[in-house]
Motif scaffolding. Sequence first.
Motif, PDB file in Angstrom:
ATOM      1  N   ASP A   1      41.619  39.337  39.909  1.00  0.00           N
ATOM      2  CA  ASP A   1      40.659  40.428  39.921  1.00  0.00           C
ATOM      3  C   ASP A   1      41.352  41.599  40.596  1.00  0.00           C
ATOM      4  N   ASN A   2      41.869  42.515  39.793  1.00  0.00           N
ATOM      5  CA  ASN A   2      42.643  43.617  40.358  1.00  0.00           C
ATOM      6  C   ASN A   2      41.776  44.552  41.201  1.00  0.00           C
ATOM      7  N   ALA A   3      40.489  44.625  40.910  1.00  0.00           N
ATOM      8  CA  ALA A   3      39.599  45.463  41.714  1.00  0.00           C
ATOM      9  C   ALA A   3      39.455  44.918  43.129  1.00  0.00           C
ATOM     10  N   LYS A   4      39.626  43.605  43.269  1.00  0.00           N
ATOM     11  CA  LYS A   4      39.520  42.965  44.589  1.00  0.00           C
ATOM     12  C   LYS A   4      40.883  42.612  45.177  1.00  0.00           C
ATOM     13  N   ASN A   5      41.956  42.968  44.465  1.00  0.00           N
ATOM     14  CA  ASN A   5      43.310  42.634  44.931  1.00  0.00           C
ATOM     15  C   ASN A   5      43.444  41.141  45.233  1.00  0.00           C
ATOM     16  N   THR A   6      42.884  40.332  44.356  1.00  0.00           N
ATOM     17  CA  THR A   6      42.845  38.893  44.618  1.00  0.00           C
ATOM     18  C   THR A   6      43.244  38.107  43.379  1.00  0.00           C
ATOM     19  N   ALA A   7      44.045  37.070  43.607  1.00  0.00           N
ATOM     20  CA  ALA A   7      44.404  36.117  42.565  1.00  0.00           C
ATOM     21  C   ALA A   7      43.744  34.779  42.877  1.00  0.00           C
ATOM     22  N   TYR A   8      43.495  34.032  41.821  1.00  0.00           N
ATOM     23  CA  TYR A   8      42.798  32.752  41.975  1.00  0.00           C
ATOM     24  C   TYR A   8      43.546  31.653  41.238  1.00  0.00           C
ATOM     25  N   LEU A   9      43.422  30.451  41.770  1.00  0.00           N
ATOM     26  CA  LEU A   9      43.918  29.267  41.084  1.00  0.00           C
ATOM     27  C   LEU A   9      42.777  28.256  41.060  1.00  0.00           C
ATOM     28  N   GLN A  10      42.198  28.068  39.886  1.00  0.00           N
ATOM     29  CA  GLN A  10      41.151  27.079  39.704  1.00  0.00           C
ATOM     30  C   GLN A  10      41.807  25.758  39.344  1.00  0.00           C
ATOM     31  N   MET A  11      41.524  24.736  40.135  1.00  0.00           N
ATOM     32  CA  MET A  11      42.151  23.435  39.935  1.00  0.00           C
ATOM     33  C   MET A  11      41.074  22.406  39.633  1.00  0.00           C
ATOM     34  N   ASN A  12      41.132  21.864  38.433  1.00  0.00           N
ATOM     35  CA  ASN A  12      40.150  20.860  37.996  1.00  0.00           C
ATOM     36  C   ASN A  12      40.823  19.522  37.762  1.00  0.00           C
TER      37      ASN A  12
END
Length: 114
Positions: free
Chosen positions: A72-83
């Motif tokens: 989310d570039n607006a939040k300067n955040t990257a995510y890693l969803q691990m299932n």
Amino acid sequence: QVQLVESGGGLVQPGGSLRLSCAASGTIFSIYTMAWYRQAPGKERELVAVITSIGTTTYADSVKGRFSCSRDNAKNTAYLQMNRLKPEDTAVYYCNLRSPTNYWGQGTQVTVSS
């Protein structure tokens, strides 16, 4: 000063899910590729996932179909969803910002165990 702050690790049972976050500050986050690595005890750090500035993703074979990377570039955040986590996913997970200078998060422990 660039900082990457990770969160979201923890203890989860096999088959469970976790979402890691990596919040960046001090840089133009949106123009850089982000990557996730992990390091298990006694093993070398390995690349898990990459997401480019435009959202193109690649994954290690060991996590393909189970992990998903987003940003989310607006939040300067990257995510890693691990299932569908497995015991062999147990490691310290690091985010990496691939600017001309490589920056790393502090790492977050993920433990998959019953």
